[in-house]
Structure formats: C-alpha cells, structure tokens
Enzyme design. Structure first.
Site, short mmCIF file in Angstrom:
data_model
loop_
_atom_site.label_atom_id
_atom_site.label_comp_id
_atom_site.label_asym_id
_atom_site.label_seq_id
_atom_site.Cartn_x
_atom_site.Cartn_y
_atom_site.Cartn_z
N ILE A 12 0.84 -1.20 0.00
CA ILE A 12 0.00 0.00 0.00
C ILE A 12 0.88 1.26 0.00
O ILE A 12 0.63 2.21 -0.75
CB ILE A 12 -0.96 0.00 1.22
CG1 ILE A 12 -1.85 -1.26 1.20
CG2 ILE A 12 -1.82 1.26 1.23
CD1 ILE A 12 -2.66 -1.48 2.47
N ASN A 32 12.46 -1.02 6.13
CA ASN A 32 13.61 -1.89 6.38
C ASN A 32 13.74 -2.98 5.31
O ASN A 32 14.61 -3.84 5.40
CB ASN A 32 13.57 -2.50 7.78
CG ASN A 32 12.44 -3.51 7.95
OD1 ASN A 32 11.62 -3.69 7.04
ND2 ASN A 32 12.38 -4.15 9.11
N ASP A 51 14.98 0.49 10.06
CA ASP A 51 13.92 -0.11 10.85
C ASP A 51 13.24 0.98 11.68
O ASP A 51 13.92 1.85 12.21
CB ASP A 51 14.53 -1.18 11.77
CG ASP A 51 13.49 -2.14 12.30
OD1 ASP A 51 12.61 -1.70 13.07
OD2 ASP A 51 13.52 -3.32 11.91
N ALA A 73 4.40 1.24 7.86
CA ALA A 73 5.30 0.12 8.20
C ALA A 73 4.70 -0.69 9.34
O ALA A 73 4.24 -0.12 10.33
CB ALA A 73 6.68 0.64 8.60
N TYR A 141 -2.10 -9.23 16.35
CA TYR A 141 -1.98 -8.13 15.38
C TYR A 141 -3.07 -7.08 15.61
O TYR A 141 -2.79 -5.88 15.69
CB TYR A 141 -2.06 -8.72 13.98
CG TYR A 141 -2.26 -7.72 12.86
CD1 TYR A 141 -1.27 -6.81 12.52
CD2 TYR A 141 -3.46 -7.71 12.12
CE1 TYR A 141 -1.47 -5.90 11.48
CE2 TYR A 141 -3.66 -6.81 11.09
CZ TYR A 141 -2.67 -5.91 10.77
OH TYR A 141 -2.86 -5.01 9.74
N ILE A 185 -5.61 -12.79 -2.30
CA ILE A 185 -5.77 -12.66 -3.76
C ILE A 185 -4.40 -12.77 -4.45
O ILE A 185 -4.24 -13.45 -5.46
CB ILE A 185 -6.52 -11.35 -4.12
CG1 ILE A 185 -7.96 -11.44 -3.58
CG2 ILE A 185 -6.49 -11.08 -5.62
CD1 ILE A 185 -8.87 -10.28 -3.90
N ILE A 200 -7.31 -23.31 1.07
CA ILE A 200 -8.26 -22.41 1.74
C ILE A 200 -8.30 -22.86 3.20
O ILE A 200 -8.60 -24.02 3.49
CB ILE A 200 -9.66 -22.50 1.10
CG1 ILE A 200 -9.62 -21.96 -0.34
CG2 ILE A 200 -10.69 -21.74 1.94
CD1 ILE A 200 -10.96 -22.03 -1.08
P1 NAD Z 1 3.39 -4.68 3.47
O1 NAD Z 1 3.98 -5.76 4.30
O2 NAD Z 1 3.40 -4.82 1.99
O3 NAD Z 1 4.05 -3.29 3.84
C1 NAD Z 1 4.63 -3.04 5.07
C2 NAD Z 1 6.01 -2.46 4.82
O4 NAD Z 1 6.60 -2.17 6.08
C3 NAD Z 1 6.95 -3.40 4.07
O5 NAD Z 1 7.54 -2.72 3.00
C4 NAD Z 1 7.99 -3.80 5.12
O6 NAD Z 1 9.27 -4.01 4.54
C5 NAD Z 1 7.95 -2.59 6.04
N1 NAD Z 1 8.34 -2.91 7.41
C6 NAD Z 1 7.92 -3.97 8.17
N2 NAD Z 1 8.50 -3.92 9.36
C7 NAD Z 1 9.29 -2.82 9.38
C8 NAD Z 1 10.14 -2.24 10.35
N3 NAD Z 1 10.31 -2.80 11.56
N4 NAD Z 1 10.81 -1.10 10.03
C9 NAD Z 1 10.67 -0.54 8.80
N5 NAD Z 1 9.88 -1.05 7.85
C10 NAD Z 1 9.19 -2.17 8.13
O7 NAD Z 1 1.89 -4.50 4.02
P2 NAD Z 1 0.68 -3.66 3.44
O8 NAD Z 1 -0.37 -4.62 3.10
O9 NAD Z 1 1.15 -2.67 2.44
O10 NAD Z 1 0.22 -2.90 4.75
C11 NAD Z 1 0.55 -1.55 5.01
C12 NAD Z 1 -0.13 -1.11 6.29
O11 NAD Z 1 -1.55 -1.25 6.16
C13 NAD Z 1 0.27 -1.92 7.53
O12 NAD Z 1 0.37 -1.04 8.60
C14 NAD Z 1 -0.89 -2.86 7.72
O13 NAD Z 1 -1.03 -3.24 9.06
C15 NAD Z 1 -2.05 -2.00 7.25
N6 NAD Z 1 -3.18 -2.80 6.79
C16 NAD Z 1 -3.09 -3.54 5.66
C17 NAD Z 1 -4.19 -4.28 5.24
C18 NAD Z 1 -4.17 -5.11 4.00
O14 NAD Z 1 -5.18 -5.76 3.70
N7 NAD Z 1 -3.09 -5.14 3.23
C19 NAD Z 1 -5.38 -4.26 5.99
C20 NAD Z 1 -5.41 -3.51 7.16
C21 NAD Z 1 -4.31 -2.75 7.53
#
Ligand code: NAD
Length: 312
Positions: A12, A32, A51, A73, A141, A185, A200
C-alpha cells in the site's frame, strides 16, 4: 508538502508514494525492506533503509522535517502475529512509539495511521461493522494495532499531534507480496499461475470485505487535507465475500480449473467481517469505486506479467 511514508516500499505504501509524487509532494520513505521491495520505491522519493525501531530514526526526522507522517510500516500478518507475538509487539507497538516520539520531537503536524478494521473489532456482533462497534481483537496483530490507535490519542491529548486513523478492510491489488501470509488474492493468483494447488484455511465460508488498493490511496489523499482532527474512519464496501467466492473469481479470471485444498482455520482469524464506511462518505465523500471483478482482473494481469518476467 513534505510527507514521510513509513513502509513506503511495501504494497500500500509504495502506491501511496507514487500518487503523492505525482501530485507534486516531496516524499521521504522509511522501510527496512523486510517485505517491501526497493524496485517499488518511486525514484523521486528520498529513501532510507531503516527499521522503525531504530534509535537513529530521530536523525532522519531532524534532517527531513516532514510535515505529515503516513505510518504504513508494520508486521501486517494475523497468522505471523500469532506465531511470533513478540515480533508483532516489537514492530507494531515499540516501532509505532518510536515514530510518535520522533513526530513529537521534530514538529510533525499530523500523523495518518493505517489500522485494521479487519482485526480490531474481533468477531462482529453485527455486519457491516461501523466505528462504534466494540473493540475485541481476536489476534495479537489486531490488539497491537489498537494500541497504536490509542498511542495516537495520547500524543494528541498531551502534545497536540494531530491524527487520523484509517481502519482498512482486506486490501488487494498489484505489488501485494504473494509470498507472505496475508493477501489471499495475491497468494492464490501466484499459486494458480504457477500450477500449484492453493489451500483455503477453513471450510471456504469465512468472509472478508475486499477493497482495491487505488480506493485506499484515494482515502489517504483525502484525509491529508482534512482539517478535522482525531477522526477514525473505516474503509470498505460493507460486503461479505466468502473465501470460496474469491477463489472461484480468481480461477475464472485466470481461466484455470484447479480445485483448492481445505485446511484448518488458523488461530486469530475471524469467521466474518465487513466494514460500514458511511462515516467517511459523509465527512469526505469517499466511497470505493473499483468493483471486485475489475480489481481481480487488474491484479491477476499484474501477477501474470511479473511471472513472465520471472519476478517475485
Ligand atoms: P506490506 O507488508 O506490503 O508493507 C509493510 C512495509 O513495512 C513493508 O515494505 C515492510 O518491509 C515494512 N516494514 C515492516 N516492518 C518494518 C520495520 N520494523 N521497520 C521498517 N519497515 C518495516 O503491508 P501492506 O499490506 O502494504 O500494509 C501496510 C499497512 O496497512 C500496515 O500497517 C498494515 O497493518 C495495514 N493494513 C493492511 C491491510 C491489507 O489488507 N493489506 C489491511 C489492514 C491494515
């Protein structure tokens, strides 16, 4: 405006960075690269591989002086949070706190936090779930994301840091990591394209509310210019889609006929969820636009292309 996006190499976050740069903003990315990919970071963004728990983070805030922080992140997998609760605690609580301390110390005006409507409410008492629904997370989580929300409240009350919380439903689209635990997906598309048999978890009747990534980015852009503080908004369609339906929609889009395997439901997973997003519609006029069929078509086309180039 100068905007710092944590997790800007992730699914995202990287789409958000692209849109912000396209709209003329200056963007700083911190990631990170634990799950994100450097190829997804817009070349016009300033990138720091770091990080969010690192104490050197303060140095970046001091130098860059961002006005807005978009905090993406995270350890973002329910299953991983149950397998390794300490890691989830460390990244999603301590990491978020480190970001907030930097915001407080270096004059950030506003933080936008990506929370999860799919995990903070727990098993719904009614569907679709609005923002007033009781908070009863069933996963580590979900609980830790809720902690993050409460930290924002506390930093606003005590230090005046403005905030908006976006509670996403199940987001999908290009660049979602198909090798992770989350993002069914992406996972099913990749497995079916590779001729593997997807699993599933559960009997196929679990439901989720699927939201295409472009719709999520629109909401993020709208709340950046929104002058009301401390609002919490759900993002979703309010529609329940079963695992079976998602599987068959992907199968249909790919024109394959593989039957899935069924495995047991994993700890921390809800049976049902769908989010009521009427509040953000009323306040900001946001509503999702990309219907499931169109979103799945775009997503599988992306994974097909990646696979043809031998990219992960
Ligand atoms: P993603 O894992 O693709 O992105 C998270 C990013 O954070 C990654 O690039 C990862 O390298 C980085 N990261 C992880 N730990 C880190 C750390 N300790 N320090 C620095 N960087 C770090 O996930 P996403 O699906 O893009 O989700 C983005 C945000 O949206 C997250 O906060 C997630 O909780 C939230 N979210 C996502 C969804 C979904 O359906 N994808 C739903 C609800 C909430």
């Amino acid at each position: 405006m100068k905007i710092l996006v944590t997790g800007g190499a992730g699914f995202i976050g990287s789409h958000l960075v692209d849109r912000l740069i396209n709209d003329g903003h200056t963007v700083v990315v911190i990631d990170n690269l634990s799950l994100g990919r450097i190829e997804h970071v817009n070349s016009k963004a300033v990138f720091y591989k770091m990080d969010i728990r690192d104490e050197k983070l303060a140095q970046i805030f001091k130098e860059e002086q961002p006005e807005i922080v978009s905090h993406h992140a995270a350890q973002a997998s329910v299953t991983k949070s149950m397998e390794n609760p300490f890691l989830d605690n460390d990244v999603n609580i301590r990491g978020t706190l480190n970001i907030l301390e930097c915001c407080r110390n270096y004059g950030v005006k506003k933080i936008i936090f990506s929370s999860t409507g799919g995990a903070v409410y727990g098993e719904p008492q009614r569907i679709p779930v609005n923002e007033q629904h009781p908070i009863n997370p069933l996963s580590i989580y979900g609980l830790h994301k809720y902690f993050g929300e409460k930290y924002l409240y506390l930093y606003n009350e005590n230090y005046g840091l403005q905030y908006i919380i976006l509670r996403y439903s199940n987001v999908y689209g290009p660049r979602q990591n198909p090798n992770g635990e989350a993002g069914v997906i992406a996972i099913f598309s990749r497995q079916l394209l590779q001729g593997a048999t997807p699993t599933i978890f559960g009997d196929g009747n679990k439901t989720r509310d699927y939201l295409y990534v472009d719709d999520v980015i629109e909401a993020n852009l709208l709340v950046m210019d929104f002058n009301k503080n401390g609002r919490i908004f759900n993002l979703g369609w309010g529609l329940e889609i079963t695992d079976k339906k998602i599987y068959y929609s992907i199968k249909e889009a790919l024109g394959v006929n593989t039957k899935p395997i069924y495995g047991s439901k994993r700890p921390g997973e809800l049976d049902r969820i769908a989010l009521d997003a009427m509040y953000i519609k009323k306040e900001l006029g946001w509503q999702p636009k990309v219907i499931l069929k169109e979103g799945i078509a775009k997503t599988v086309a992306y994974y097909k292309k990646m696979l043809s180039k031998n990219e992960p």
